[in-house]
Design an enzyme around this catalytic site. Sequence first.
Site, mmCIF file in Angstrom:
data_model
loop_
_atom_site.group_PDB
_atom_site.id
_atom_site.type_symbol
_atom_site.label_atom_id
_atom_site.label_comp_id
_atom_site.label_asym_id
_atom_site.label_seq_id
_atom_site.Cartn_x
_atom_site.Cartn_y
_atom_site.Cartn_z
ATOM 1 N N ASP A 97 -13.062 -31.464 14.089
ATOM 2 C CA ASP A 97 -14.226 -30.579 14.243
ATOM 3 C C ASP A 97 -13.987 -29.103 13.948
ATOM 4 O O ASP A 97 -14.713 -28.239 14.421
ATOM 5 C CB ASP A 97 -14.719 -30.699 15.694
ATOM 6 C CG ASP A 97 -13.604 -30.424 16.700
ATOM 7 O OD1 ASP A 97 -12.627 -29.766 16.313
ATOM 8 O OD2 ASP A 97 -13.709 -30.867 17.856
ATOM 9 N N GLU A 119 -11.086 -39.267 13.848
ATOM 10 C CA GLU A 119 -11.514 -38.746 15.159
ATOM 11 C C GLU A 119 -13.031 -38.460 15.119
ATOM 12 O O GLU A 119 -13.508 -37.355 15.377
ATOM 13 C CB GLU A 119 -10.730 -37.492 15.568
ATOM 14 C CG GLU A 119 -10.872 -37.182 17.051
ATOM 15 C CD GLU A 119 -10.057 -35.969 17.499
ATOM 16 O OE1 GLU A 119 -8.863 -36.135 17.780
ATOM 17 O OE2 GLU A 119 -10.636 -34.868 17.572
ATOM 18 N N GLU A 133 -17.477 -26.141 17.304
ATOM 19 C CA GLU A 133 -16.944 -27.467 16.984
ATOM 20 C C GLU A 133 -17.984 -28.578 17.106
ATOM 21 O O GLU A 133 -17.965 -29.546 16.336
ATOM 22 C CB GLU A 133 -15.735 -27.782 17.872
ATOM 23 C CG GLU A 133 -14.481 -26.975 17.550
ATOM 24 C CD GLU A 133 -14.455 -25.601 18.205
ATOM 25 O OE1 GLU A 133 -15.436 -25.224 18.897
ATOM 26 O OE2 GLU A 133 -13.451 -24.890 18.025
ATOM 27 N N HIS A 206 -7.350 -21.335 24.666
ATOM 28 C CA HIS A 206 -7.688 -20.601 23.440
ATOM 29 C C HIS A 206 -9.154 -20.714 23.015
ATOM 30 O O HIS A 206 -9.555 -20.101 22.034
ATOM 31 C CB HIS A 206 -6.842 -21.120 22.267
ATOM 32 C CG HIS A 206 -7.268 -22.498 21.822
ATOM 33 N ND1 HIS A 206 -6.819 -23.632 22.437
ATOM 34 C CD2 HIS A 206 -8.123 -22.912 20.859
ATOM 35 C CE1 HIS A 206 -7.364 -24.690 21.865
ATOM 36 N NE2 HIS A 206 -8.176 -24.283 20.902
ATOM 37 N N ARG A 208 -12.744 -20.502 21.788
ATOM 38 C CA ARG A 208 -13.532 -19.360 21.342
ATOM 39 C C ARG A 208 -14.596 -18.959 22.372
ATOM 40 O O ARG A 208 -14.785 -17.778 22.660
ATOM 41 C CB ARG A 208 -14.210 -19.768 20.035
ATOM 42 C CG ARG A 208 -14.770 -18.715 19.184
ATOM 43 C CD ARG A 208 -15.201 -19.364 17.876
ATOM 44 N NE ARG A 208 -14.143 -19.328 16.888
ATOM 45 C CZ ARG A 208 -13.926 -18.300 16.079
ATOM 46 N NH1 ARG A 208 -14.686 -17.235 16.128
ATOM 47 N NH2 ARG A 208 -12.946 -18.337 15.200
ATOM 48 N N HIS A 239 -1.215 -19.126 22.536
ATOM 49 C CA HIS A 239 -1.862 -19.258 21.214
ATOM 50 C C HIS A 239 -1.688 -17.954 20.429
ATOM 51 O O HIS A 239 -1.612 -16.874 21.027
ATOM 52 C CB HIS A 239 -3.350 -19.545 21.434
ATOM 53 C CG HIS A 239 -4.053 -20.127 20.240
ATOM 54 N ND1 HIS A 239 -4.512 -19.342 19.211
ATOM 55 C CD2 HIS A 239 -4.364 -21.400 19.914
ATOM 56 C CE1 HIS A 239 -5.082 -20.120 18.304
ATOM 57 N NE2 HIS A 239 -5.012 -21.374 18.715
HETATM 58 C C1 UD1 Z 1 -9.479 -23.073 15.745
HETATM 59 C C2 UD1 Z 1 -10.519 -24.195 15.780
HETATM 60 C C3 UD1 Z 1 -10.490 -24.876 17.138
HETATM 61 C C4 UD1 Z 1 -9.105 -25.363 17.485
HETATM 62 C C5 UD1 Z 1 -8.099 -24.222 17.372
HETATM 63 C C6 UD1 Z 1 -6.751 -24.830 17.537
HETATM 64 C C7 UD1 Z 1 -12.497 -23.698 14.455
HETATM 65 C C8 UD1 Z 1 -13.895 -23.244 14.467
HETATM 66 N N1 UD1 Z 1 -11.846 -23.655 15.609
HETATM 67 O O1 UD1 Z 1 -9.801 -22.088 16.711
HETATM 68 O O2 UD1 Z 1 -11.352 -25.992 17.119
HETATM 69 O O3 UD1 Z 1 -9.118 -25.829 18.811
HETATM 70 O O4 UD1 Z 1 -8.200 -23.615 16.066
HETATM 71 O O5 UD1 Z 1 -5.784 -23.940 17.856
HETATM 72 O O6 UD1 Z 1 -12.002 -24.098 13.438
HETATM 73 N N2 UD1 Z 1 -3.583 -17.138 14.237
HETATM 74 C C9 UD1 Z 1 -2.367 -16.741 13.745
HETATM 75 N N3 UD1 Z 1 -1.472 -17.705 13.356
HETATM 76 C C10 UD1 Z 1 -1.726 -19.032 13.450
HETATM 77 C C11 UD1 Z 1 -2.976 -19.430 13.958
HETATM 78 C C12 UD1 Z 1 -3.892 -18.481 14.339
HETATM 79 O O7 UD1 Z 1 -2.070 -15.562 13.641
HETATM 80 O O8 UD1 Z 1 -0.873 -19.843 13.095
HETATM 81 C C13 UD1 Z 1 -4.562 -16.106 14.649
HETATM 82 C C14 UD1 Z 1 -5.346 -15.545 13.470
HETATM 83 O O9 UD1 Z 1 -5.303 -14.153 13.582
HETATM 84 C C15 UD1 Z 1 -6.762 -15.978 13.697
HETATM 85 C C16 UD1 Z 1 -6.817 -16.313 15.175
HETATM 86 O O10 UD1 Z 1 -5.499 -16.690 15.546
HETATM 87 O O11 UD1 Z 1 -7.651 -14.941 13.374
HETATM 88 C C17 UD1 Z 1 -7.750 -17.470 15.511
HETATM 89 O O12 UD1 Z 1 -7.536 -18.592 14.660
HETATM 90 P P1 UD1 Z 1 -8.759 -19.530 14.239
HETATM 91 O O13 UD1 Z 1 -8.325 -20.742 13.481
HETATM 92 O O14 UD1 Z 1 -9.812 -18.696 13.597
HETATM 93 O O15 UD1 Z 1 -9.125 -20.005 15.716
HETATM 94 P P2 UD1 Z 1 -10.343 -20.616 16.402
HETATM 95 O O16 UD1 Z 1 -11.513 -20.700 15.492
HETATM 96 O O17 UD1 Z 1 -10.506 -19.958 17.701
HETATM 97 N N1 UDP Z 2 0.561 -27.945 20.855
HETATM 98 C C1 UDP Z 2 1.741 -27.545 20.266
HETATM 99 N N2 UDP Z 2 2.375 -26.425 20.728
HETATM 100 C C2 UDP Z 2 1.881 -25.678 21.753
HETATM 101 C C3 UDP Z 2 0.645 -26.083 22.339
HETATM 102 C C4 UDP Z 2 0.006 -27.216 21.860
HETATM 103 O O1 UDP Z 2 2.229 -28.183 19.346
HETATM 104 O O2 UDP Z 2 2.514 -24.693 22.126
HETATM 105 C C5 UDP Z 2 -0.124 -29.147 20.330
HETATM 106 C C6 UDP Z 2 -0.608 -30.154 21.353
HETATM 107 O O3 UDP Z 2 0.399 -31.102 21.617
HETATM 108 C C7 UDP Z 2 -1.816 -30.775 20.676
HETATM 109 C C8 UDP Z 2 -2.348 -29.659 19.818
HETATM 110 O O4 UDP Z 2 -1.305 -28.698 19.692
HETATM 111 O O5 UDP Z 2 -1.418 -31.820 19.809
HETATM 112 C C9 UDP Z 2 -3.550 -29.022 20.476
HETATM 113 O O6 UDP Z 2 -3.897 -27.904 19.752
HETATM 114 P P1 UDP Z 2 -4.871 -26.795 20.301
HETATM 115 O O7 UDP Z 2 -4.855 -26.825 21.791
HETATM 116 O O8 UDP Z 2 -4.491 -25.526 19.607
HETATM 117 O O9 UDP Z 2 -6.268 -27.231 19.711
HETATM 118 P P2 UDP Z 2 -7.403 -28.272 20.193
HETATM 119 O O10 UDP Z 2 -6.758 -29.571 20.459
HETATM 120 O O11 UDP Z 2 -8.057 -27.653 21.391
HETATM 121 O O12 UDP Z 2 -8.346 -28.314 19.043
#
Ligand code: UD1
Ligand code: UDP
Length: 375
Positions: A97, A119, A133, A206, A208, A239
């Site tokens: 999602d 999923e 999502e 984490h 949003r 995160h």
């Molecule tokens: C996204 C997903 C959410 C998922 C989450 C998992 C959408 C709409 N949301 O969250 O469903 O649960 O990812 O973690 O797609 N960032 C880094 N390095 C990384 C990852 C993220 O610096 O490796 C920072 C970036 O600055 C970015 C911010 O984190 O701007 C948020 O990342 P983003 O993928 O936009 O997060 P969400 O949309 O909150």
């Molecule tokens: N996870 C990870 N390292 C961490 C925290 C979570 O590898 O420090 C893994 C966790 O086992 C799960 C996935 O990340 O498989 C969950 O991701 P997240 O919580 O970012 O996103 P969501 O599942 O809420 O979309």
Amino acid sequence: MKTIVLAFGTRPEAVKMCPLVKELRKHPKDFRTVVCVTGQHRQMLDQVLKVFDIAPDYDLSVMKENQTLFDVTIGILARFDRVLEESRPDLVLVHGDTTTTFAAALACFYRHVPVGHVEAGLRTYNLDFPFPEEFNRQAVGLVSRFHFAPTENCRQNLLREGKKPETIFVTGNTAIDALKTTVREDYSHPELTWASDGKLLLITAHRRENLGEPMHHMFRAIRKVVETHPDIRAVYPIHMNPAVRRIAEAEFEGCDRIHLIEPLDVSDFHNFLARAYLVLTDSGGIQEEAPALGKPVLVMRDTTERPEGVSAGTLRLTGTEEHKICRECDRLLTSEEEYQKMAKAVNPYGDGTASRQIAAILKEHLQQGEADVIL
Ligand code: UD1
Ligand code: UDP
């Protein structure tokens, strides 16, 4: 031979798609398996690819600092088209999602490329929770030719929405497949050594829609719980979203029994989960993994698309208000009976064979050319 593109871009999608990549690659005569990562996440995605030893064929590298939903959606739409053009897939598999999932599926729809949704069928039916999502997963469901539903409940959601029964397959969740390869008896880590003279509270957060006041409340509650229970050692692999980091650093400052650490790679995280006493999270994926490991999870949200875990008794929704989170934590930390009730988990998310089942289904149905006709 059929060409399958797997498109994913965030940590949770990667955790659940990598086992499927590995499985499809066991059948080189049937499938040409192409991996396209969007790079919606960077470091957190690369951590997973490294654990599973997967080198993407395409990397759209869309992530930028403080990215908006617009940035990610537009970036993927603009760049994924070329991947479709070059690789000419018979099917594109997307997961769950996220914005990656939605944008990749939309590109496929525009190009008349069949989509398989891994999923599928998770629902809250509230477009604000989780945001965005819930919209993404419903929209992807609309354009998918194959729905791989983790549970019977998900299948029922899809049937109620009018999806054809022959397009839905209940396979379990590939998250459980991943767990089978990561959790080890002989695992050790300095943070676990530190926590070993008490009870490990594992935290992640984490979402949003929780950024801002709700997250402040969540973290204040956790701090209060840790301060009133001297045997608790809390570890929070934080995160990479800077908005989350700012709140955590402000709320947990000076609390030496809460360790804020960098995101763990998935193999480390699963091993932490296996050794945790209690998990506090707003994550989606952890709600599937923890029941498989018999760990009670307090979910800091008002709704969940994973009601199976609530029915099984291993998940409990606390909402995001401070007093409610404290109350639920206190209950589990002071009553062995309450704790054991939750810890006696019945894992509703499958037996770790989801990837194998999906590969078998694709082998059968793609050979018959069904991807083109059954939407
Ligand atoms: C996204 C997903 C959410 C998922 C989450 C998992 C959408 C709409 N949301 O969250 O469903 O649960 O990812 O973690 O797609 N960032 C880094 N390095 C990384 C990852 C993220 O610096 O490796 C920072 C970036 O600055 C970015 C911010 O984190 O701007 C948020 O990342 P983003 O993928 O936009 O997060 P969400 O949309 O909150
Ligand atoms: N996870 C990870 N390292 C961490 C925290 C979570 O590898 O420090 C893994 C966790 O086992 C799960 C996935 O990340 O498989 C969950 O991701 P997240 O919580 O970012 O996103 P969501 O599942 O809420 O979309």
